[in-house]
Design a protein around this motif. Structure first.
Motif, PDB file in Angstrom:
ATOM      1  N   UNK A 279       0.891  -1.151  -0.076  1.00 31.58           N
ATOM      2  CA  UNK A 279       0.013  -0.029   0.275  1.00 31.58           C
ATOM      3  C   UNK A 279       0.582   0.961   0.487  1.00 31.58           C
ATOM      4  N   UNK A 280       0.691   1.876  -0.638  1.00 28.70           N
ATOM      5  CA  UNK A 280       1.144   3.543  -0.492  1.00 28.70           C
ATOM      6  C   UNK A 280       0.355   4.752  -0.823  1.00 28.70           C
ATOM      7  N   UNK A 281       0.789   6.212  -0.842  1.00 24.82           N
ATOM      8  CA  UNK A 281       0.223   7.039  -0.646  1.00 24.82           C
ATOM      9  C   UNK A 281       1.055   7.675  -1.502  1.00 24.82           C
ATOM     10  N   UNK A 282       0.198   8.558  -2.681  1.00 25.50           N
ATOM     11  CA  UNK A 282       0.778   9.668  -3.843  1.00 25.50           C
ATOM     12  C   UNK A 282       0.678  10.819  -3.414  1.00 25.50           C
ATOM     13  N   UNK A 283       1.657  11.668  -3.574  1.00 24.80           N
ATOM     14  CA  UNK A 283       1.049  13.507  -2.532  1.00 24.80           C
ATOM     15  C   UNK A 283       1.086  13.899  -3.908  1.00 24.80           C
ATOM     16  N   UNK A 284       0.115  14.401  -4.708  1.00 23.48           N
ATOM     17  CA  UNK A 284       0.223  15.518  -5.750  1.00 23.48           C
ATOM     18  C   UNK A 284      -0.075  16.442  -5.791  1.00 23.48           C
ATOM     19  N   UNK A 285       1.016  17.550  -6.060  1.00 24.20           N
ATOM     20  CA  UNK A 285       1.634  18.439  -5.931  1.00 24.20           C
ATOM     21  C   UNK A 285       1.468  19.281  -7.479  1.00 24.20           C
ATOM     22  N   UNK A 286      -0.206  19.878  -7.407  1.00 23.37           N
ATOM     23  CA  UNK A 286      -0.563  20.213  -9.188  1.00 23.37           C
ATOM     24  C   UNK A 286       0.600  21.691  -9.010  1.00 23.37           C
ATOM     25  N   UNK A 287      -0.216  21.738 -10.794  1.00 24.98           N
ATOM     26  CA  UNK A 287       0.636  23.672 -11.313  1.00 24.98           C
ATOM     27  C   UNK A 287       0.747  24.135 -10.235  1.00 24.98           C
ATOM     28  N   UNK A 288      -0.560  24.046  -9.603  1.00 23.77           N
ATOM     29  CA  UNK A 288      -0.590  26.037  -8.476  1.00 23.77           C
ATOM     30  C   UNK A 288       0.626  26.034  -7.615  1.00 23.77           C
ATOM     31  N   UNK A 289       1.129  24.683  -7.976  1.00 26.12           N
ATOM     32  CA  UNK A 289       2.550  25.095  -6.829  1.00 26.12           C
ATOM     33  C   UNK A 289       3.589  24.901  -7.826  1.00 26.12           C
ATOM     34  N   UNK A 290       3.285  24.474  -8.771  1.00 23.34           N
ATOM     35  CA  UNK A 290       4.445  24.573  -9.825  1.00 23.34           C
ATOM     36  C   UNK A 290       4.916  25.534 -10.851  1.00 23.34           C
ATOM     37  N   UNK A 291       4.097  26.842 -10.551  1.00 22.12           N
ATOM     38  CA  UNK A 291       4.322  27.810 -11.397  1.00 22.12           C
ATOM     39  C   UNK A 291       3.528  27.501 -12.453  1.00 22.12           C
TER      40      UNK A 291
END
Length: 342
Positions: A279-291
């Motif tokens: 089991x794993x977790x995905x942590x997604x930093x979308x476009x707002x956090x990537x400029x």
């Protein structure tokens, strides 16, 4: 002009050493308020394509990334929400990580990815609990580096690790400020005057990058406010915390602190998946956090928080290429590494 446009204009510069490439790319991204997935590479490596960022210069790199910590008690000029106690699986996982600390005096991180010439490569990193950092492109070269005492630690390493440990053991708001303030321009927790001074330094770092290449210097930008400020702060928080995780993951305090800090970023979405049969977790930093340049997805083990996979997905229409790195982390004794027992 963005970072990639600037890099394209530098193609006539001789190929940089791997570490120069990464530091220069980080400098460009930091100075231009664009994100980057920081990569640690060993001193010994192959010749890179003519990415052309070596000529950015040590002065610009040193200016663009400030190895500082938060100070002062005055409230920020443009308020940024303080970390809140949130109902996040990362907070619970952080507590379990600290309680389950493993023996050993160092973290061994093995990073596998694809080089710019499409060849596979592996980077071995050992980060000791005392703050030393050693790199190699194989178990053999890593052992040799440790045996020779080739400590490659930087002030940046020390500062982000200290901020992660503070998050694990102390004041979360202070830890967030310290982690964000590693990146030039924010000065969280400091006076309005200090914040304006820091932002001016950021603008000068940007200008210096352009001047070094003989390119027109863009007009300075005012310090952001509102959501733009929040996104910029969270971009710095995400970039610096994930870097700490990528070189010090097997240290329980570092890992727990990173998880707690990421839990404060409300725009990071958390999902569930399976990775390597666990089991794993995905942590997604979308476009707002990537400029606006794309999305960064970090996959961690749901039971111990160790990083498994890091994937950067460019925005539609971008000429950037997606990148994927896979991680293996474990606790080791430095003496064993020096003796070749990896």
């Amino acid at each position: 002009m963005d970072e990639m446009d600037l890099m394209k204009k530098m193609r006539d510069v001789p190929s940089p050493r791997p570490e120069a490439y990464d530091r220069a790319r980080t400098a460009l991204s930091t100075a231009m308020a664009e994100p980057t997935a920081t990569v640690v590479r060993p001193k010994r490596w192959f010749s890179w394509p003519k990415a052309g960022v070596a000529a950015v210069g040590a002065a610009a790199v040193a200016t663009a990334v400030v190895m500082g910590t938060a100070g002062g008690t005055a409230p920020p000029a443009s308020p940024v929400a303080a970390p809140q106690v949130v109902d996040s699986p990362l907070v619970k996982l952080a507590s379990e990580v600290k309680a389950g600390a493993q023996p050993g005096d160092a973290s061994l991180i093995i990073r596998s990815t694809i080089a710019p010439d499409n060849s596979p490569y592996v980077v071995y990193t050992v980060y000791t609990d005392k703050g030393q950092t050693f790199h190699g492109d194989s178990a053999k070269t890593l052992s040799a580096s440790v045996a020779k005492g080739e400590n490659q630690a930087t002030q940046y390493d020390a500062t982000v690790m200290a901020a992660a440990r503070l998050a694990a053991n102390g004041d979360l708001e202070q830890a967030k400020n310290a982690m964000v303030n590693v990146s030039i321009g924010w000065a969280l927790g400091q006076s309005p005057a200090e914040q304006e001074k820091a932002w001016a330094q950021r603008q000068e770092a940007t200008a210096e990058v352009y001047r070094l290449k003989g390119l027109p210097v863009p007009p300075p930008k005012p310090r952001p406010t509102g959501k733009e400020l929040e996104d910029g702060v969270n971009n710095a928080l995400w970039s610096n915390t994930t870097y700490a995780l990528f070189i010090g993951a097997a240290n329980a305090e570092v890992r727990a602190g990173v998880l707690k800090l990421v839990a404060t970023i409300k725009d990071v979405t958390i999902g569930k998946t399976d990775a390597e049969g666990q089991p794993a977790l995905t942590l997604t930093a979308g476009p707002a956090l990537q400029g606006g340049t794309g999305t960064h997805v970090l996959t961690v083990n749901a039971g111990n928080g160790l990083p498994i996979r890091s994937e950067v997905i460019p925005a539609p229409g971008s000429d950037s290429k997606p990148s994927v790195a896979n991680y293996k982390s474990s606790r080791v004794n430095l003496a064993d590494v020096a003796a070749g027992k990896i």
